[in-house]
Design a protein around this motif. Structure first.
Motif, PDB file in Angstrom:
ATOM      1  N   ASP A  92      -2.512 -32.062   2.389  1.00  0.00           N
ATOM      2  CA  ASP A  92      -3.449 -31.099   3.330  1.00  0.00           C
ATOM      3  C   ASP A  92      -5.054 -31.240   2.592  1.00  0.00           C
ATOM      4  OD1 ASP A  92      -4.408 -29.120   4.908  1.00  0.00           O
ATOM      5  OD2 ASP A  92      -3.483 -27.305   3.273  1.00  0.00           O
ATOM      6  N   SER A  93      -6.214 -31.118   2.860  1.00  0.00           N
ATOM      7  CA  SER A  93      -7.423 -30.705   1.926  1.00  0.00           C
ATOM      8  C   SER A  93      -7.499 -29.625   3.275  1.00  0.00           C
ATOM      9  CB  SER A  93      -7.815 -32.277   2.472  1.00  0.00           C
ATOM     10  OG  SER A  93      -8.267 -32.044   4.117  1.00  0.00           O
ATOM     11  N   CYS A  94      -9.003 -29.171   2.618  1.00  0.00           N
ATOM     12  CA  CYS A  94     -10.272 -28.346   2.924  1.00  0.00           C
ATOM     13  C   CYS A  94     -10.098 -28.902   4.601  1.00  0.00           C
ATOM     14  CB  CYS A  94     -10.973 -27.968   2.260  1.00  0.00           C
ATOM     15  SG  CYS A  94     -12.703 -29.166   2.710  1.00  0.00           S
ATOM     16  N   ARG A  95      -9.984 -29.549   5.006  1.00  0.00           N
ATOM     17  CA  ARG A  95     -10.685 -29.850   6.272  1.00  0.00           C
ATOM     18  C   ARG A  95     -11.973 -29.801   7.232  1.00  0.00           C
ATOM     19  NH1 ARG A  95      -4.797 -29.017   8.952  1.00  0.00           N
ATOM     20  NH2 ARG A  95      -3.270 -28.460   7.116  1.00  0.00           N
ATOM     21  N   VAL A 136       8.591 -29.555   3.288  1.00  0.00           N
ATOM     22  CA  VAL A 136       7.993 -29.010   4.334  1.00  0.00           C
ATOM     23  C   VAL A 136       6.321 -29.131   4.556  1.00  0.00           C
ATOM     24  CG1 VAL A 136       7.067 -26.655   5.230  1.00  0.00           C
ATOM     25  CG2 VAL A 136       9.781 -27.669   4.182  1.00  0.00           C
ATOM     26  N   VAL A 137       5.851 -30.158   5.072  1.00  0.00           N
ATOM     27  CA  VAL A 137       4.447 -30.794   5.241  1.00  0.00           C
ATOM     28  C   VAL A 137       4.102 -30.350   6.270  1.00  0.00           C
ATOM     29  CG1 VAL A 137       3.044 -32.437   5.139  1.00  0.00           C
ATOM     30  CG2 VAL A 137       5.312 -32.092   3.899  1.00  0.00           C
ATOM     31  N   ASP A 138       2.957 -29.841   6.515  1.00  0.00           N
ATOM     32  CA  ASP A 138       1.712 -29.875   7.614  1.00  0.00           C
ATOM     33  C   ASP A 138       1.832 -31.019   8.625  1.00  0.00           C
ATOM     34  OD1 ASP A 138      -1.242 -29.878   9.252  1.00  0.00           O
ATOM     35  OD2 ASP A 138      -0.879 -27.596   7.923  1.00  0.00           O
ATOM     36  N   GLU A 139       2.208 -31.031   9.992  1.00  0.00           N
ATOM     37  CA  GLU A 139       1.654 -31.567  10.429  1.00  0.00           C
ATOM     38  C   GLU A 139       0.677 -32.672  10.819  1.00  0.00           C
ATOM     39  OE1 GLU A 139       1.743 -31.181  14.990  1.00  0.00           O
ATOM     40  OE2 GLU A 139       1.314 -29.041  14.991  1.00  0.00           O
ATOM     41  N   ALA A 140      -0.381 -31.794  10.361  1.00  0.00           N
ATOM     42  CA  ALA A 140      -1.654 -32.781  10.530  1.00  0.00           C
ATOM     43  C   ALA A 140      -1.179 -34.451   8.994  1.00  0.00           C
ATOM     44  CB  ALA A 140      -2.704 -31.853  10.263  1.00  0.00           C
TER      45      ALA A 140
END
Length: 350
Positions: A92-95, A136-140
């Motif tokens: 993840d990151s802030c995006r 478990v990971v965000d698809e992005a």
């Protein structure tokens, strides 16, 4: 919640040992992955032993992960059940910052979330890595793995591959360019393979004559024994780019002298202690650059995987069971691996 079996370090002195924990329930854009293989990066050892003084225990290492999607959240569009996928160093990151908006999540100005020893942006909990049965990971932050590549050999591409691919692309390695790779370990052997596939003239620098034959097998056009002054002298002022993969403290000056005017040496090895400062005039007089590079963003990592798929490139690996991880760490400290350990996560399920 998903019951998960893994291996963790409980403190800086303890060996890795079995550790059970739970993965979060799927959020709307999450992907659940059954982990098949996980590469063993030198960073794992640094973190397990708190050599960078930022570890939060228990530490479940692992950020070179390949597995199969087994479940997806209600809003997932990029991946489906059954897909062969990878997860690298970021989850993840802030995006929203400038770096994230440019696809450079690894330089997130608000701090990226590491696959392990990171802090989940929603719950504040510490993240656990790929030395485990599922993820478990965000698809992005999940990547497509080319079907034509060996999944076990792909795992190290998620760190060692992108760590060398990114500076090679950034500084324009390709036909007509002379590229040096310093060190022939997990990073260095990928640097040689990738630079050769990009069409550059590739020179491998090593302190060990025993590595000459293997370096040429991997794609090096030439091999230089860096402790031989005459061999180093023969290459002075001739390189467009040097990728320095060495993770031990050393003198940078002999390598800076190899760069032509406007040449760049990029540091990708992460030593426990800083290198001594280089001579300023060696940089000034040829407008040489000393740079650094950190893995790659998600888009560039996917580009790297696709490039490897097109050229049939994977890491040279030695497969181990999870139960042998502490022995592997000991061997890794002695550089006794060609060139990346990869854990068969099925060994955790037996």
């Amino acid at each position: 919640m998903y019951k998960t079996h893994g291996y963790a370090a409980q403190n800086a002195q303890s060996p890795l040992a079995p550790f059970q924990f739970e993965r979060r329930n799927l959020r709307e854009h999450d992907v659940h992955i059954d982990v098949m293989f996980c590469g063993v990066c030198h960073s794992d050892l640094h973190q397990a032993r708190n050599e960078w003084s930022n570890s939060v225990y228990p530490v479940v290492p692992g950020h070179e992960i390949v597995g199969r999607v087994t479940e997806v959240g209600s809003g997932v569009t990029r991946h489906k059940v059954g897909d062969l996928v990878g997860v690298g160093c970021l989850v993840d990151s802030c995006r929203t910052c400038a770096s994230c908006q440019e696809g450079l999540e690894q330089y997130c100005e608000n701090g990226f979330v590491g696959t392990y020893n990171g802090v989940d942006r929603v719950t504040g909990e510490t993240t656990y890595g790929g030395y485990s049965t599922n993820l478990v990971v965000d698809e992005a932050f999940v990547l497509r793995v080319p079907d034509n590549l060996d999944p076990a050999g792909v795992a190290p591409l998620l760190c060692a591959g992108i760590t060398t691919y990114s500076p090679l692309r950034t500084w324009g390695a390709g036909p007509g360019k002379k590229v040096g790779v310093i060190g022939l370990g997990g990073l260095g052997h990928m640097g040689v393979k990738l630079a050769r596939a990009m069409g550059a003239h590739v020179v491998l620098f090593t302190t060990s004559a025993s590595k000459i034959e293997d370096a040429k097998r991997l794609g090096a056009h030439e091999v230089v024994i860096s402790k031989h002054a005459d061999e180093m002298q023969a290459h002075q002022n001739s390189f467009d780019l040097l990728i320095n993969t060495v993770s031990a403290q050393h003198d940078l000056n002999p390598f800076i002298a190899l760069l032509k005017r406007d040449g760049t040496m990029t540091l990708v090895g992460a030593p426990e202690h800083d290198h001594p400062s280089p001579q300023v005039f060696s940089l000034i007089m040829k407008r040489r650059r000393l740079a650094g590079s950190l893995i790659g963003g998600i888009a560039e990592t996917q580009e790297m995987l696709d490039f490897c798929g097109q050229h049939g490139i994977t890491s040279d690996i030695e497969m181990i069971s999870m139960q042998n991880i502490n022995e592997a760490y000991g061997r890794m400290m002695k550089s006794d691996v060609k060139y990346r350990f990869v854990i068969d996560i099925n060994s955790l399920r037996q």
